[in-house]
Design an enzyme around this catalytic site. Structure first.
Site, PDB file in Angstrom:
ATOM      1  N   ASP A  90       0.848  -1.192   0.000  1.00  0.00           N
ATOM      2  CA  ASP A  90       0.000   0.000   0.000  1.00  0.00           C
ATOM      3  C   ASP A  90       0.880   1.238   0.000  1.00  0.00           C
ATOM      4  O   ASP A  90       2.059   1.193   0.401  1.00  0.00           O
ATOM      5  CB  ASP A  90      -0.946  -0.002   1.197  1.00  0.00           C
ATOM      6  CG  ASP A  90      -0.225   0.179   2.521  1.00  0.00           C
ATOM      7  OD1 ASP A  90       0.683  -0.634   2.793  1.00  0.00           O
ATOM      8  OD2 ASP A  90      -0.553   1.117   3.280  1.00  0.00           O
ATOM      9  N   GLU A 152      -0.070  -0.543   5.845  1.00  0.00           N
ATOM     10  CA  GLU A 152       0.946   0.085   6.701  1.00  0.00           C
ATOM     11  C   GLU A 152       0.798   1.596   6.717  1.00  0.00           C
ATOM     12  O   GLU A 152       0.899   2.225   7.774  1.00  0.00           O
ATOM     13  CB  GLU A 152       2.347  -0.301   6.218  1.00  0.00           C
ATOM     14  CG  GLU A 152       3.460   0.056   7.189  1.00  0.00           C
ATOM     15  CD  GLU A 152       3.989   1.475   7.064  1.00  0.00           C
ATOM     16  OE1 GLU A 152       4.623   1.962   8.016  1.00  0.00           O
ATOM     17  OE2 GLU A 152       3.732   2.117   6.019  1.00  0.00           O
TER      18      GLU A 152
END
Length: 448
Positions: A90, A152
Site C-alpha cells: 500500500d 501500513e
C-alpha cells in the site's frame, strides 16, 4: 556469473515490474481509491513470489480488512536459519496532484531516477526482495518466510494484530524489514532506532458564539489566541521542544547527519536556521519533537471582525527510544492543560500512541549485514536513527524476542517519500538487491 552481474542483467525486468506495480493505485483508504486497487497489488505480489518458489503464497485477511501476502520457501538444509522478508504494497495518496512534475501512478524516468508514488516506499523494496531471490536462483542457503502487508500507511494495525495471533506462521531467526533506507545514495546504512509518537487533538472553547471584536474585544477571552498561546509554549526560541517533564537534552551516539546535507535534503532556505541546540542527529533521533499538524479556525478569506469562540489543533509528538509512550502522552496532556490561559475550556482527545524502538545489533545477522553492505557498496555500513514510527517493529520484537530485526531499504532522503514527486534511484534498488542476496549467503554461513 556473480550476483552483481546477475542483478545488473535483471534491471530492465525490475523497471518493467515496478512500472506495473506503481500503476496500481493501492492507497488503503476506500474513501479515496477503490479497494480493488489494493487487491490487484496484493495478487500481483502473490504471483511474483509464487514464481520465486513460495509455492504456498496466499492472501490472508487481517483485522482491518486488508490482505497480507504470506508464504514460505524452504532450502535443502533442514538446519538452516529462517529469514522473514517484510515489505508493504500500500502507498500514501499523492496529496496535491498539481505539485507532481510527473503522473503519480505512472513510473517516469527523469535525470536517472524513477518517479511515481511507491517507487521507493515501499514498492521499490518489494522489487529488492524479488531481485535478490532471482539473482540467487536455486542457490538459496536459508529458509524464507514472507509477509507483505496492505495497510501500513493507513496505520490501522492489521498486521500488528495478525502477527501475535499467527506467531508460528511468521517465526524467524532474522527479520528483514525493508521499509527504510540509506543516509544518501551510495551510503549504506541500517536503521537501528525509531521514534514513537503521540497524536492528540486539543480543543479550546472560550465563548458560546462569535462576538463583535469592537464591542467585546480586549475583555472577552479569545479561543484562537488562547490556543496560539498554548502552542507557543511547546517550543523555545531555539526551536527545542519544551514539553514539561520530558528530557530534551539527549544525544545521538551513532552516525551524525551533516547539517549541510540536512539543509539540502529538507529544502531549507539559506536564511533559515536548523532548529534546536543539539546536532541534527540529536534533534531527529534522540529528542522529542512536537509538530503542529493542523489548526481549525476561521480562514483568512471570509473571516469577520469577530472573536473566535472555539479553535482546535492536531499535534504530533515524536518520542525517542528510552521514553515510554504512556509517560510522553501524560506529559503532553498535562502540559497543555497547564498552559491554557484565562480559564478557557480545554478538551484533549488522544488519537494514537506508538512506542519507540531500538534494535539489538550485536548478533550474527548484523554481522552478516555489515559484510554484505561493505561488499555491495565498497564502504562500511553506518547505523542511523529514523524520526518515523513503524509500530510493527515493537510487535515483532515482543512476539519474537530472540529474532534479530534489521531495517533497511531504498528510501534515502532524496526519495521524498510521503511527498509529491516521490522517486527512487535504480542504483539503490540494484545495490540493495545485492546486499540482500549476499546477506542471505553470509547469514547461512556464520549463524551458529
Amino acid at each position: 556469473m556473480d550476483l552483481k552481474q546477475r542483478i545488473h542483467d535483471l534491471m530492465p525486468q525490475v523497471k518493467h515490474d515496478l512500472t506495473e506495480l506503481v500503476a496500481m493505485r493501492s492507497v488503503a483508504d476506500p474513501d479515496q481509491y477503490p479497494p480493488e486497487e489494493c487487491h490487484r497489488a496484493a495478487e500481483w505480489v502473490r504471483q511474483k513470489f509464487t514464481q520465486q518458489g513460495f509455492t504456498d503464497a496466499r492472501l490472508e485477511e487481517t483485522a482491518d480488512g486488508s490482505d497480507a501476502v504470506v508464504g514460505t520457501r524452504r532450502c535443502s538444509n533442514p538446519h538452516a536459519p529462517t529469514v522473514l522478508l517484510y515489505a508493504h504494497y500500500d502507498v500514501q495518496p499523492p496529496l496535491d496532484d498539481t505539485a507532481w512534475n510527473t503522473p503519480p501512478f505512472q513510473l517516469t524516468e527523469k535525470n536517472g531516477r524513477w518517479y511515481g508514488r511507491g517507487t521507493a516506499d515501499c514498492k521499490g523494496n518489494i522489487l529488492v526482495h524479488l531481485t535478490a531471490l532471482q539473482a540467487l536462483g536455486d542457490e538459496l542457503p536459508v529458509h524464507l518466510k514472507l509477509v507483505v502487508e496492505g495497510s501500513e500507511e493507513q496505520g490501522t494495525g492489521g498486521l500488528e494484530a495478525f502477527v501475535p495471533d499467527n506467531a508460528d506462521l511468521l517465526r524467524a531467526d532474522a527479520i528483514l524489514v525493508c521499509d527504510t533506507g540509506n543516509a544518501d545514495v551510495g551510503k549504506p546504512a541500517a536503521t537501528v532506532s525509531l521514534r514513537g509518537m503521540v497524536n492528540v487533538v486539543v480543543t479550546v472553547e472560550a465563548l458560546t458564539s462569535e462576538l463583535h471584536s469592537g464591542m467585546f474585544g480586549g475583555a472577552a477571552p479569545d479561543a484562537l489566541a488562547a490556543l496560539v498561546a498554548m502552542l507557543a509554549t511547546l517550543r523555545d526560541a531555539q526551536g527545542n521542544t519544551t514539553v514539561n517533564g520530558l528530557d530534551n537534552n539527549q544525544t545521538w551516539a551513532g552516525e551524525h547527519y551533516p547539517p549541510e546535507q540536512f539543509r539540502a535534503d529538507a529544502g531549507m532556505l539559506d536564511t533559515e536556521s536548523v532548529l534546536g541546540d543539539g546536532t541534527v542527529s540529536d534533534m531527529l533521533w534522540a529528542r522529542p519533537a512536537l509538530t503542529i499538524l493542523g489548526i481549525d479556525c476561521p480562514p483568512v478569506i471570509g473571516s469577520a471582525a469577530a472573536i473566535t469562540p472555539r479553535a482546535r489543533a492536531r499535534l504530533n509528538l515524536r518520542i525517542p527510544p528510552g521514553l515510554e509512550a504512556a509517560r510522553a502522552q501524560k506529559a503532553l496532556v498535562d502540559h497543555l492543560h497547564a498552559a491554557a490561559p484565562w480559564g478557557v475550556s480545554v478538551e484533549i482527545e488522544v488519537e494514537a500512541v506508538g512506542a519507540p524502538y531500538r534494535a539489538r545489533t550485536d548478533g550474527p545477522a548484523y554481522q552478516a549485514l555489515a559484510a554484505a553492505m561493505q561488499q555491495a557498496y565498497d564502504r562500511p555500513m553506518v547505523m542511523l536513527g529514523q524520526g518515523g514510527s513503524i509500530p510493527l517493529c515493537n510487535v515483532l520484537a515482543d512476539t519474537y524476542p530472540d529474532a534479530e530485526i534489521i531495517l533497511m531499504g531504498v528510501e534515502e532522503p532524496r526519495a521524498l517519500i510521503h511527498a509529491p514527486n516521490e522517486s527512487v534511484d535504480p542504483a539503490e534498488i540494484a545495490a540493495m538487491s545485492l546486499v540482500e542476496s549476499t546477506f542471505l549467503q553470509n547469514y547461512a554461513s556464520i549463524r551458529p
